[in-house]
Motif scaffolding. Structure first.
Motif, PDB file in Angstrom:
ATOM      1  N   ALA A 219      -7.244  -2.051   8.670  1.00 35.96           N
ATOM      2  CA  ALA A 219      -5.946  -2.093   7.854  1.00 35.96           C
ATOM      3  C   ALA A 219      -4.639  -2.198   8.677  1.00 35.96           C
ATOM      4  O   ALA A 219      -3.743  -2.635   8.060  1.00 35.96           O
ATOM      5  N   VAL A 220      -4.816  -1.846   9.776  1.00 33.80           N
ATOM      6  CA  VAL A 220      -3.630  -2.131  10.619  1.00 33.80           C
ATOM      7  C   VAL A 220      -3.022  -3.533  10.610  1.00 33.80           C
ATOM      8  O   VAL A 220      -1.947  -3.893  10.625  1.00 33.80           O
ATOM      9  N   GLY A 221      -4.235  -4.462  10.551  1.00 36.92           N
ATOM     10  CA  GLY A 221      -4.051  -5.808  10.467  1.00 36.92           C
ATOM     11  C   GLY A 221      -2.928  -6.486   9.583  1.00 36.92           C
ATOM     12  O   GLY A 221      -2.196  -7.300   9.636  1.00 36.92           O
ATOM     13  N   ARG A 222      -2.779  -5.450   8.462  1.00 37.89           N
ATOM     14  CA  ARG A 222      -1.852  -5.966   7.399  1.00 37.89           C
ATOM     15  C   ARG A 222      -0.486  -6.035   7.897  1.00 37.89           C
ATOM     16  O   ARG A 222       0.505  -6.651   7.204  1.00 37.89           O
ATOM     17  N   PHE A 223       0.071  -4.888   8.802  1.00 37.82           N
ATOM     18  CA  PHE A 223       1.357  -4.825   9.286  1.00 37.82           C
ATOM     19  C   PHE A 223       1.370  -5.590  10.883  1.00 37.82           C
ATOM     20  O   PHE A 223       2.369  -4.939  11.626  1.00 37.82           O
ATOM     21  N   PHE A 224       0.618  -6.395  11.241  1.00 44.97           N
ATOM     22  CA  PHE A 224       0.298  -6.939  12.652  1.00 44.97           C
ATOM     23  C   PHE A 224       1.652  -7.305  13.162  1.00 44.97           C
ATOM     24  O   PHE A 224       2.075  -7.076  14.260  1.00 44.97           O
ATOM     25  N   TYR A 225       2.380  -8.094  12.009  1.00 47.27           N
ATOM     26  CA  TYR A 225       3.648  -8.862  12.787  1.00 47.27           C
ATOM     27  C   TYR A 225       4.866  -8.072  12.754  1.00 47.27           C
ATOM     28  O   TYR A 225       6.020  -8.588  13.379  1.00 47.27           O
ATOM     29  N   LEU A 226       4.994  -6.915  12.211  1.00 50.30           N
ATOM     30  CA  LEU A 226       5.965  -6.099  12.337  1.00 50.30           C
ATOM     31  C   LEU A 226       6.543  -5.594  13.770  1.00 50.30           C
ATOM     32  O   LEU A 226       5.646  -5.269  14.513  1.00 50.30           O
ATOM     33  N   PRO A 227       7.822  -5.352  13.809  1.00 49.41           N
ATOM     34  CA  PRO A 227       8.441  -4.782  14.803  1.00 49.41           C
ATOM     35  C   PRO A 227       7.618  -3.562  15.416  1.00 49.41           C
ATOM     36  O   PRO A 227       7.358  -2.604  14.146  1.00 49.41           O
ATOM     37  N   ASN A 228       7.384  -3.115  16.494  1.00 46.38           N
ATOM     38  CA  ASN A 228       6.661  -1.888  16.610  1.00 46.38           C
ATOM     39  C   ASN A 228       7.373  -0.718  16.218  1.00 46.38           C
ATOM     40  O   ASN A 228       6.335   0.257  15.415  1.00 46.38           O
ATOM     41  N   LEU A 229       8.346  -0.360  16.023  1.00 51.15           N
ATOM     42  CA  LEU A 229       9.108   0.661  15.734  1.00 51.15           C
ATOM     43  C   LEU A 229       8.997   0.928  14.388  1.00 51.15           C
ATOM     44  O   LEU A 229       8.450   1.959  13.459  1.00 51.15           O
ATOM     45  N   LEU A 230       9.156  -0.270  13.473  1.00 51.43           N
ATOM     46  CA  LEU A 230       8.988  -0.407  11.813  1.00 51.43           C
ATOM     47  C   LEU A 230       7.701   0.076  11.805  1.00 51.43           C
ATOM     48  O   LEU A 230       7.227   0.608  10.832  1.00 51.43           O
ATOM     49  N   PHE A 231       6.656  -0.553  12.313  1.00 54.93           N
ATOM     50  CA  PHE A 231       5.312  -0.469  12.076  1.00 54.93           C
ATOM     51  C   PHE A 231       4.768   1.126  12.399  1.00 54.93           C
ATOM     52  O   PHE A 231       4.163   1.677  11.402  1.00 54.93           O
ATOM     53  N   LEU A 232       5.355   1.906  13.221  1.00 56.47           N
ATOM     54  CA  LEU A 232       5.019   3.158  13.606  1.00 56.47           C
ATOM     55  C   LEU A 232       5.446   3.933  12.456  1.00 56.47           C
ATOM     56  O   LEU A 232       4.787   5.109  11.966  1.00 56.47           O
ATOM     57  N   TRP A 233       6.513   3.902  11.898  1.00 54.64           N
ATOM     58  CA  TRP A 233       7.255   4.490  10.766  1.00 54.64           C
ATOM     59  C   TRP A 233       6.265   4.139   9.559  1.00 54.64           C
ATOM     60  O   TRP A 233       6.014   5.108   8.810  1.00 54.64           O
ATOM     61  N   LEU A 234       5.890   3.073   9.366  1.00 55.65           N
ATOM     62  CA  LEU A 234       4.976   2.820   8.234  1.00 55.65           C
ATOM     63  C   LEU A 234       3.773   3.305   8.409  1.00 55.65           C
ATOM     64  O   LEU A 234       3.376   3.852   7.256  1.00 55.65           O
ATOM     65  N   GLU A 235       3.148   3.118   9.423  1.00 53.98           N
ATOM     66  CA  GLU A 235       1.833   3.878   9.717  1.00 53.98           C
ATOM     67  C   GLU A 235       1.787   5.264   9.417  1.00 53.98           C
ATOM     68  O   GLU A 235       1.098   5.791   8.741  1.00 53.98           O
ATOM     69  N   TRP A 236       2.890   5.956   9.864  1.00 51.63           N
ATOM     70  CA  TRP A 236       3.182   7.497   9.578  1.00 51.63           C
ATOM     71  C   TRP A 236       3.008   7.610   8.155  1.00 51.63           C
ATOM     72  O   TRP A 236       2.377   8.777   7.501  1.00 51.63           O
ATOM     73  N   GLY A 237       3.982   6.992   7.513  1.00 50.60           N
ATOM     74  CA  GLY A 237       4.075   7.177   5.992  1.00 50.60           C
ATOM     75  C   GLY A 237       2.666   6.743   5.081  1.00 50.60           C
ATOM     76  O   GLY A 237       2.491   7.737   4.351  1.00 50.60           O
ATOM     77  N   THR A 238       2.168   6.007   5.664  1.00 49.78           N
ATOM     78  CA  THR A 238       1.073   5.352   4.843  1.00 49.78           C
ATOM     79  C   THR A 238      -0.182   6.575   4.972  1.00 49.78           C
ATOM     80  O   THR A 238      -0.803   6.916   4.180  1.00 49.78           O
ATOM     81  N   GLU A 239      -0.306   7.070   6.376  1.00 48.99           N
ATOM     82  CA  GLU A 239      -1.195   8.067   6.698  1.00 48.99           C
ATOM     83  C   GLU A 239      -1.008   9.452   5.825  1.00 48.99           C
ATOM     84  O   GLU A 239      -1.813   9.866   5.324  1.00 48.99           O
ATOM     85  N   LYS A 240       0.291   9.591   5.676  1.00 50.87           N
ATOM     86  CA  LYS A 240       0.732  10.808   4.834  1.00 50.87           C
ATOM     87  C   LYS A 240       0.571  10.522   3.261  1.00 50.87           C
ATOM     88  O   LYS A 240      -0.157  11.649   2.757  1.00 50.87           O
ATOM     89  N   VAL A 241       0.547   9.536   2.909  1.00 48.78           N
ATOM     90  CA  VAL A 241       0.304   9.235   1.417  1.00 48.78           C
ATOM     91  C   VAL A 241      -0.983   8.965   0.915  1.00 48.78           C
ATOM     92  O   VAL A 241      -1.741   9.330  -0.149  1.00 48.78           O
ATOM     93  N   LEU A 242      -1.698   8.160   2.012  1.00 48.01           N
ATOM     94  CA  LEU A 242      -3.003   7.455   1.778  1.00 48.01           C
ATOM     95  C   LEU A 242      -4.272   8.026   2.376  1.00 48.01           C
ATOM     96  O   LEU A 242      -5.243   7.835   2.047  1.00 48.01           O
ATOM     97  N   GLY A 243      -3.916   8.776   3.211  1.00 49.40           N
ATOM     98  CA  GLY A 243      -4.916   9.683   3.797  1.00 49.40           C
ATOM     99  C   GLY A 243      -6.024  10.388   3.130  1.00 49.40           C
ATOM    100  O   GLY A 243      -5.672  11.065   1.980  1.00 49.40           O
ATOM    101  N   ASP A 244      -7.105  10.342   3.154  1.00 49.01           N
ATOM    102  CA  ASP A 244      -8.177  11.058   2.563  1.00 49.01           C
ATOM    103  C   ASP A 244      -9.358  11.693   3.218  1.00 49.01           C
ATOM    104  O   ASP A 244      -9.599  11.528   4.499  1.00 49.01           O
TER     105      ASP A 244
END
Length: 501
Positions: A219-244
Motif C-alpha cells: 500500500a506504500v506504493g499508493r504514495f510512491f511519488y510523494l516527497p519523503n517528508l509529506l509521505f512520512l506525515w501521511l503514513e503516520w496519519g494513515t496508520e493512526k486512522v486505518l490501523g487494525d
C-alpha cells in the motif's frame, strides 16, 4: 455556521485580502504560463494538467490506474511523455540501456526512500551506491545459481508441501491460489536465505499470517511519488486512522520471526542472510530491517507471479495438457510439446540424460510469458537524469528530470507483443524479435535489477513442474477477471485470486 460566516466576512474586510488575492492569482497565472511554454520540459508532449502540478500523477497513483492511464496517453502523445512538471515516462525500450544499465545507469529517484523501513534504508530503497554496495556484495552469493542448486532439495520440499496443501484444499471446492502461492514464496525465501522455514504453507486457518504485513508495504506504493517528508506525515496519519488488529498481529508475527533469526545468526561471510550482514558490521536493528524487506519483496512479487501462472494455465489448459480426443483436432498445437508432455518425457529419461528444468523449451516459454503478463510491478522505475542530460529520439531531456520505463507499457505494447493481454507462451518459441527481448522488463535492468531474480525464477520453474506433473490444477476454473491496483507493487482488488473445482 454563523461563526464561520462571520470569520469569512472579517477576512474579506481586511485591507490585505484583495491585494493578496490578486498576487496569488498573478502567481498562479505565471506558474501555468511558465510550465506550459517556458519550462525546460515544455517541449516534451503531455497533457496540460500534468505540466501544471504533480497532483494529477499523485491522484492516479493513489487510485491505482496510473499504468493504464499513462499507457493510453502514450498512444496519443508518443513514447516520451510528460507525466508531472518534473517527470517523464518513456515507453521506448531503447531507453532501458542508458537509464538502467550503461555506466551503472542513472541514479535512483529520491522517492525510493518512501520504502525505507523503521528509519533504515534497505538494499532496495537506498539511492546511495556506496551504502548499497557492501550490503549487496555480502549477500549476493546466496542468489547465485550454484547456491540455489545446492539447496534444491529443500526448495522442492517447500513446493511439494504447497502442492499437497492444494490437493487437500481443493476438496472444499474453492482455493485462494494467491494466498497459497504467497505462502510458498515466503517459505522458499526463508528456507533458502534464512535457513529457517517460515512454514506459511503449514499454517492453519485462512490467510497467511504475513499477508497483512506484506499488504501494508504494498500500500506504500499508493504514495510512491510523494516527497519523503509529506509521505512520512501521511503514513503516520494513515496508520493512526486505518490501523487494525489484524495488521498489528501480522507485524508482531513477522517481527518475532525476524528477531529469532537475527538473535541466532552467527556472523560469517559464508553464513545465512542475516549472518553475512552481521559479518560486514551492520547493527542487529538494521539486519532485522533488511530481513523484513526481503520477506516483503520475496513474498509479494513471487506470490503474484506464481498465482498468475496457475490462473493462466487453468484458463488455457491446452497449454499444458490435451486429452487424446482433443489432440486429434488440435495437431498443430503440438508443433511444440505441451508442458505436461515435455516434463513427463524429461523425467522418464535415465538420470544421466535428464535436463535441468530451466533448459526445457516450452516450460521456459511458459515462465517467460507468465512474467510478461503478471504485472507484479506495473509502474515506472524512476531514476534521475545526470548532469550531462539525456537524448533519446532527437529529444533532449535535461539534467535533474525524473525519468523511467514501466513494465506495463513495455509488456503490453501490441506492436511488439501482438494480442498483448493473451497468454501465449508460443510467442517465445518462434520469430522472437530483438525488440521482444529488449522490452522484457520483469526484473528491471542493470546493477539495480532485482537481486533475488534467480531465486524467484527458480521458484516459478519448480512450482510449474510439480503442479503440472501432479495434475492438481486439472478441472479447475477461474471465474471473473482479476483486477489490480496499479501501485509500485500491484495489489489484487479483493486481495485474492480464486480457483474453483
Amino acid at each position: 455556521m454563523e461563526f464561520l460566516s462571520s470569520k469569512i466576512a472579517d477576512v474579506q474586510q481586511s485591507p490585505l485580502f484583495y491585494p493578496l488575492l490578486t498576487v496569488s492569482f498573478v502567481l498562479l497565472i505565471h506558474h501555468v504560463v511558465y510550465n506550459v511554454y517556458f519550462h525546460p520540459l515544455a517541449h516534451i508532449p503531455g497533457p496540460i494538467i500534468a505540466r501544471i502540478s504533480p497532483l494529477w500523477l499523485w491522484y492516479h497513483s493513489y487510485i491505482g490506474d496510473e499504468a493504464t492511464v499513462i499507457d493510453n496517453l502514450h498512444e496519443i502523445y508518443g513514447p516520451i511523455l510528460l507525466v508531472s512538471p518534473y517527470e517523464v515516462d518513456i515507453s521506448d525500450p531503447a531507453a532501458i540501456n542508458p537509464i538502467y544499465i550503461a555506466k551503472g545507469g542513472f541514479p535512483k529517484a529520491p522517492c525510493y526512500a518512501n520504502f525505507d523501513i523503521d528509519g533504515h534504508k534497505t538494499i532496495f530503497s537506498t539511492t546511495d551506491p556506496e551504502y548499497r554496495s557492501p550490503r549487496a556484495k555480502a549477500v549476493v552469493g546466496l542468489f547465485s545459481t550454484k547456491a540455489i542448486k545446492e539447496n534444491e532439495d529443500k526448495l522442492y520440499g517447500c513446493v511439494d508441501r504447497m502442492v499437497s496443501r492444494l490437493e487437500s484444499e481443493k476438496k472444499k471446492g474453492k482455493v485462494d491460489i494467491l494466498n497459497l502461492c504467497r505462502s510458498l514464496a515466503v517459505d522458499a525465501v526463508s528456507t533458502h536465505l534464512f535457513a529457517q522455514n517460515y512454514n506459511g504453507v503449514s499454517e492453519s486457518g485462512g490467510t497467511l499470517s504475513a499477508s497483512a504485513f506484506v499488504d501494508t508495504f504494498v500500500a506504500v506504493g499508493r504514495f510512491f511519488y510523494l516527497p519523503n517528508l509529506l509521505f512520512l506525515w501521511l503514513e503516520w496519519g494513515t496508520e493512526k486512522v486505518l490501523g487494525d488488529v489484524n495488521t498489528a498481529t501480522s507485524f508482531e508475527v513477522v517481527e518475532k520471526f525476524v528477531e529469532g533469526l537475527v538473535d541466532r545468526a552467527v556472523p560469517s561471510k559464508n553464513g545465512n542472510y542475516p549472518g553475512r550482514l552481521l559479518e560486514v558490521g551492520l547493527s542487529k536493528d538494521e539486519v532485522k530491517v533488511q530481513c523484513k524487506d526481503l520477506i516483503f519483496a520475496g513474498t509479494d512479487s513471487t506470490g503474484m507471479n506464481m498465482a498468475t501462472m496457475c490462473r493462466q494455465l487453468v484458463l488455457n489448459p491446452e497449454k499444458y495438457f490435451l486429452p487424446t480426443l482433443l489432440f486429434l483436432y488440435r495437431v498443430n498445437e503440438f508443433r511444440y510439446k505441451r508442458l505436461y508432455t515435455e516434463l513427463q518425457t524429461n523425467n522418464s529419461l535415465p538420470e544421466s540424460s535428464i535436463q535441468e528444468i530451466q533448459s526445457l523449451t516450452y516450460l521456459s516459454a511458459v515462465i517467460r510469458e507468465t512474467l510478461r503478463i503478471s504485472m507484479a510491478n506495473p509502474t515506472r522505475l524512476p531514476h534521475i537524469v545526470p548532469s550531462s542530460g539525456f537524448n533519446l529520439q532527437n529529444t533532449h531531456i535535461p539534467a535533474g528530470t525524473v525519468v523511467g520505463c514501466s513494465g506495463y507499457s513495455l509488456h503490453f505494447n501490441p506492436k511488439v507483443f501482438p494480442e498483448p493481454h493473451a497468454f501465449k507462451p508460443e510467442r517465445w518459441l518462434e520469430n522472437v524479435t530483438s525488440e521482444m527481448n529488449t522490452s522484457f522488463f520483469a526484473w528491471g535492468a542493470g546493477n539495480r535489477a532485482c537481486i533475488a531474480r534467480n531465486l524467484a525464477t527458480t521458484e516459478l520453474y519448480m512450482a510449474a513442474e510439480r503442479l503440472i506433473l501432479s495434475r492438481v490444477l486439472e478441472g479447475a476454473k477461474s471465474e471473473g477477471e482479476v483486477e489490480i491496483f496499479e501501485w509500485f507493487n500491484s495489489c489484487v482488488k479483493g486481495e485474492g485470486i480464486e480457483l474453483v473445482w
